[in-house]
Design a protein around this motif. Structure first.
Motif, PDB file in Angstrom:
ATOM      1  N   ARG A 125       0.830  -1.213   0.000  1.00 53.92           N
ATOM      2  CA  ARG A 125       0.000   0.000   0.000  1.00 53.92           C
ATOM      3  C   ARG A 125       0.861   1.257   0.000  1.00 53.92           C
ATOM      4  NH1 ARG A 125      -3.195  -3.195   3.625  1.00 53.92           N
ATOM      5  NH2 ARG A 125      -2.130  -2.257   5.412  1.00 53.92           N
TER       6      ARG A 125
ATOM      7  N   ALA B  64       2.236   1.706  -3.478  1.00 52.69           N
ATOM      8  CA  ALA B  64       1.195   2.208  -4.384  1.00 52.69           C
ATOM      9  C   ALA B  64       0.939   3.693  -4.144  1.00 52.69           C
ATOM     10  CB  ALA B  64      -0.091   1.404  -4.190  1.00 52.69           C
ATOM     11  N   LEU B  65       0.940   4.111  -2.868  1.00 50.20           N
ATOM     12  CA  LEU B  65       0.734   5.522  -2.555  1.00 50.20           C
ATOM     13  C   LEU B  65       1.872   6.374  -3.115  1.00 50.20           C
ATOM     14  CD1 LEU B  65      -0.986   7.620  -1.085  1.00 50.20           C
ATOM     15  CD2 LEU B  65       0.323   7.152   0.988  1.00 50.20           C
TER      16      LEU B  65
ATOM     17  N   GLN C 262       3.709   5.646  -5.671  1.00 51.74           N
ATOM     18  CA  GLN C 262       3.555   5.682  -7.121  1.00 51.74           C
ATOM     19  C   GLN C 262       2.516   6.715  -7.529  1.00 51.74           C
ATOM     20  OE1 GLN C 262       2.665   1.616  -8.061  1.00 51.74           O
ATOM     21  NE2 GLN C 262       4.811   1.032  -8.275  1.00 51.74           N
ATOM     22  N   ALA C 263       1.424   6.809  -6.751  1.00 52.04           N
ATOM     23  CA  ALA C 263       0.413   7.824  -7.053  1.00 52.04           C
ATOM     24  C   ALA C 263       0.985   9.222  -6.886  1.00 52.04           C
ATOM     25  CB  ALA C 263      -0.802   7.632  -6.142  1.00 52.04           C
ATOM     26  N   HIS C 264       1.771   9.426  -5.809  1.00 49.94           N
ATOM     27  CA  HIS C 264       2.427  10.721  -5.619  1.00 49.94           C
ATOM     28  C   HIS C 264       3.349  11.032  -6.798  1.00 49.94           C
ATOM     29  CE1 HIS C 264       1.099  12.120  -1.750  1.00 49.94           C
ATOM     30  NE2 HIS C 264       1.346  10.958  -1.182  1.00 49.94           N
TER      31      HIS C 264
ATOM     32  N   LEU D 194       3.133   9.952  -9.888  1.00 50.27           N
ATOM     33  CA  LEU D 194       2.355  10.267 -11.081  1.00 50.27           C
ATOM     34  C   LEU D 194       1.861  11.708 -11.032  1.00 50.27           C
ATOM     35  CD1 LEU D 194       0.263   6.998 -11.555  1.00 50.27           C
ATOM     36  CD2 LEU D 194       2.174   7.807 -12.944  1.00 50.27           C
ATOM     37  N   ARG D 195       1.355  12.125  -9.859  1.00 49.97           N
ATOM     38  CA  ARG D 195       0.893  13.510  -9.735  1.00 49.97           C
ATOM     39  C   ARG D 195       2.058  14.485  -9.878  1.00 49.97           C
ATOM     40  NH1 ARG D 195      -2.555  11.312  -5.667  1.00 49.97           N
ATOM     41  NH2 ARG D 195      -1.092  11.875  -4.041  1.00 49.97           N
TER      42      ARG D 195
ATOM     43  N   GLU E 255       8.587   9.522   0.988  1.00 49.22           N
ATOM     44  CA  GLU E 255       7.215  10.017   0.931  1.00 49.22           C
ATOM     45  C   GLU E 255       7.145  11.475   1.385  1.00 49.22           C
ATOM     46  OE1 GLU E 255       2.767   8.733   2.530  1.00 49.22           O
ATOM     47  OE2 GLU E 255       4.552   7.737   3.269  1.00 49.22           O
TER      48      GLU E 255
ATOM     49  N   THR F 154       5.977  14.683  -0.866  1.00 48.45           N
ATOM     50  CA  THR F 154       4.904  15.577  -0.435  1.00 48.45           C
ATOM     51  C   THR F 154       5.373  17.028  -0.443  1.00 48.45           C
ATOM     52  OG1 THR F 154       3.976  13.826   0.954  1.00 48.45           O
ATOM     53  CG2 THR F 154       3.276  16.079   1.415  1.00 48.45           C
TER      54      THR F 154
ATOM     55  N   GLU G   2       5.864  18.166  -4.058  1.00 50.90           N
ATOM     56  CA  GLU G   2       4.579  18.384  -4.721  1.00 50.90           C
ATOM     57  C   GLU G   2       3.967  19.713  -4.282  1.00 50.90           C
ATOM     58  OE1 GLU G   2       0.401  15.943  -5.462  1.00 50.90           O
ATOM     59  OE2 GLU G   2       1.745  15.376  -3.838  1.00 50.90           O
TER      60      GLU G   2
END
Length: 306
Positions: A87, A90-91, A93-95, A97-98, A149, A153, A156
């Motif tokens: 998980r 996956a999180l 990877q989502a970060h 992508l954004r 992570e 953050t 981003e």
């Protein structure tokens, strides 16, 4: 037949005949069975003491069950850790992508070269090999994931702020008047004091006149909202646009108006056609720029586009 039993010097005679033999047979059988049972019970007890006690076997069985339960718990914990790690990945990877999408938008907004900031490729990094940090593999991986992570953050958030600044800058450029209101033409009268073409007296000219052929497109010098569209004293058919941030532009003497009050227009959009309505000697566009309600020289805004 007689049976003699001697016990401590005392003698007992038992006489057997056909009449009482049937009475002795059951007693003999019972005595034999009892003796056999006692013999085998003693043998079994001796055998158990020589192999494994029942209590030890029971303890071993309980220990096996305990170890089996602990193994089941350890397996469940390992599966839960693996699911948590999946998980987290996956999180991240989502970060990512954004982050890549934000970087791509920034590249397009800023007009940078595609190869200069390619967010589809990993950034170029390197260096000599350093000593590894001691610790368990899973703990080190989870700690690295936490740090990564947090970095994602923060990055981003910074990119979003930068994107907002770039968009605001772009919007400011779009809403700040610049360029000519006609595509082809020439400047027939500048801003400032001049001889009035109708009276010959020296008067203040509040804009710049752009001579162009009749019916040519009149274009908005910046994005904004139409605040006036119709006949106006001296201007003939006038279009006035409010661009925000204190800027207003006016386009006079049009032969035809193509917009209505309240319309939103973009920079370079057709708003009218060149004409000679109002106080005019020939087809042209009277172009004015107002800032915070005061008329300013449009020259600097005309040159800002070049």
């Amino acid at each position: 037949m007689d049976i003699i039993v001697v016990n401590r010097g005392r003698t007992t005679r038992l006489k057997l005949d056909r009449r009482n033999v049937w009475l002795w047979i059951p007693m003999v059988l019972v005595t034999g069975v009892f003796s056999t049972a006692v013999f085998f019970a003693g043998y079994a007890s001796h055998g158990q003491r020589g192999v494994l006690p029942e209590r030890l076997v029971a303890d071993w069985a309980n220990e096996v069950q305990t170890q089996r339960a602990e193994l089941k718990q350890a397996r469940a914990a390992a599966e839960e850790d693996a699911n948590a790690l999946a998980r987290r990945i996956a999180l991240l990877q989502a970060h990512m992508l954004r982050l890549n999408a934000a970087g791509q938008r920034l590249t397009e907004i800023a007009g940078l070269e595609q190869g200069e900031f390619d967010f589809a490729q990993p950034p170029p990094i390197g260096g000599p090999e350093e000593a590894e940090v001691e610790g368990s593999g899973l703990t080190t991986v989870l700690g690295s994931l936490d740090d990564f992570e947090q970095q994602l953050t923060d990055r981003e958030r910074q990119l979003r702020v930068l994107e907002d600044l770039l968009l605001a800058s772009r919007l400011q450029k779009q809403t700040r008047p610049s360029g000519w209101p006609v595509e082809n033409g020439w400047i027939s009268s500048l801003f400032g004091w001049r001889s009035d073409p109708f009276t010959g007296r020296t008067t203040m000219h509040a804009g710049i006149d752009f001579a162009a052929r009749a019916g040519a497109d009149v274009m908005s010098a910046a994005a904004g909202v139409i605040s006036q569209a119709g006949p106006h004293n001296g201007y003939g058919n006038l279009v006035e646009i409010n661009h925000g941030n204190g800027y207003v532009t006016r386009y006079g003497h049009n032969s035809r108006i193509l917009v209505n009050v309240g319309d939103r227009v973009l920079k370079g959009q057709r708003i009218a056609l060149v004409g000679s309505t109002g106080r005019s000697t020939a087809p042209h566009v009277h172009f004015e720029v107002l800032f915070n309600g005061a008329v300013v020289n449009p020259q600097e805004y005309i040159q800002a586009a070049h």
